[in-house]
Design a protein around this motif. Structure first.
Motif, mmCIF file in Angstrom:
data_model
loop_
_atom_site.group_PDB
_atom_site.id
_atom_site.type_symbol
_atom_site.label_atom_id
_atom_site.label_comp_id
_atom_site.label_asym_id
_atom_site.label_seq_id
_atom_site.Cartn_x
_atom_site.Cartn_y
_atom_site.Cartn_z
ATOM 1 N N GLY A 166 -10.848 -12.667 -19.667
ATOM 2 C CA GLY A 166 -12.277 -12.867 -19.929
ATOM 3 C C GLY A 166 -12.623 -12.740 -21.402
ATOM 4 O O GLY A 166 -13.483 -13.455 -21.916
ATOM 5 N N GLN A 167 -11.944 -11.856 -22.085
ATOM 6 C CA GLN A 167 -12.171 -11.682 -23.523
ATOM 7 C C GLN A 167 -11.723 -12.921 -24.285
ATOM 8 O O GLN A 167 -12.413 -13.383 -25.198
ATOM 9 C CB GLN A 167 -11.413 -10.457 -24.008
ATOM 10 N N ALA A 191 -11.501 -15.984 -23.050
ATOM 11 C CA ALA A 191 -12.417 -17.072 -22.693
ATOM 12 C C ALA A 191 -13.725 -16.956 -23.467
ATOM 13 O O ALA A 191 -14.237 -17.944 -24.012
ATOM 14 C CB ALA A 191 -12.676 -17.073 -21.195
ATOM 15 N N GLN A 192 -14.262 -15.757 -23.550
ATOM 16 C CA GLN A 192 -15.520 -15.541 -24.246
ATOM 17 C C GLN A 192 -15.378 -15.821 -25.746
ATOM 18 O O GLN A 192 -16.239 -16.443 -26.362
ATOM 19 C CB GLN A 192 -16.002 -14.111 -24.020
ATOM 20 N N THR A 193 -14.272 -15.408 -26.330
ATOM 21 C CA THR A 193 -14.025 -15.668 -27.748
ATOM 22 C C THR A 193 -13.905 -17.158 -27.984
ATOM 23 O O THR A 193 -14.454 -17.695 -28.952
ATOM 24 C CB THR A 193 -12.755 -14.939 -28.226
ATOM 25 N N THR A 230 -5.892 -12.001 -28.907
ATOM 26 C CA THR A 230 -6.840 -12.895 -28.248
ATOM 27 C C THR A 230 -6.592 -14.354 -28.636
ATOM 28 O O THR A 230 -6.613 -15.234 -27.772
ATOM 29 C CB THR A 230 -8.289 -12.490 -28.591
ATOM 30 N N ILE A 235 -15.238 -19.613 -26.226
ATOM 31 C CA ILE A 235 -16.555 -20.241 -26.054
ATOM 32 C C ILE A 235 -17.428 -20.026 -27.293
ATOM 33 O O ILE A 235 -18.137 -20.928 -27.727
ATOM 34 C CB ILE A 235 -17.239 -19.706 -24.787
ATOM 35 N N ARG A 236 -17.360 -18.830 -27.858
ATOM 36 C CA ARG A 236 -18.163 -18.542 -29.055
ATOM 37 C C ARG A 236 -17.684 -19.354 -30.230
ATOM 38 O O ARG A 236 -18.362 -19.771 -31.075
ATOM 39 C CB ARG A 236 -18.096 -17.061 -29.393
ATOM 40 N N HIS A 243 -13.474 -7.507 -33.994
ATOM 41 C CA HIS A 243 -12.679 -7.687 -32.785
ATOM 42 C C HIS A 243 -11.525 -6.702 -32.797
ATOM 43 O O HIS A 243 -10.900 -6.499 -33.834
ATOM 44 C CB HIS A 243 -12.156 -9.120 -32.759
ATOM 45 N N TRP A 260 -8.173 -19.842 -17.252
ATOM 46 C CA TRP A 260 -8.234 -18.595 -18.018
ATOM 47 C C TRP A 260 -7.622 -17.447 -17.231
ATOM 48 O O TRP A 260 -6.953 -16.590 -17.796
ATOM 49 C CB TRP A 260 -9.677 -18.258 -18.388
ATOM 50 N N LYS A 282 -21.155 -8.935 -36.731
ATOM 51 C CA LYS A 282 -20.608 -8.654 -35.407
ATOM 52 C C LYS A 282 -19.631 -7.483 -35.511
ATOM 53 O O LYS A 282 -19.024 -7.253 -36.544
ATOM 54 C CB LYS A 282 -19.859 -9.870 -34.856
#
Length: 64
Positions: free
Chosen positions: A56-57, A59-61, A31, A63-64, A25, A45, A22
């Motif tokens: 949003g960043q 939240a996405q991190t 984050t 969730i992953r 970051h 969030w 990936k």
């Protein structure tokens, strides 16, 4: 925000479980601080303060 001592303990653990291949970051410390802030305050969030980066960043991190 995470202190230098807290981040020194946490960073190696995060790096161990971070998927390889990936794109790195840009500000993982910020984050992670946003994720922890959100959970400490038990809020949405979208309520994450702007100084902790885009909600949003975070939240996405999370969730992953």
């Amino acid at each position: 925000m995470l202190t230098d001592a807290q981040w020194a303990e946490l960073e190696p653990l995060v790096e161990i479980c971070r998927p390889r291949g990936k794109t790195p970051h840009k500000d993982l410390r910020r984050t992670i601080s946003a994720i922890l802030w959100r959970h400490r305050n038990r809020t949405s969030w979208r309520a994450v303060p702007p100084e902790l980066g885009p909600w949003g960043q975070a939240a996405q991190t999370f969730i992953r």
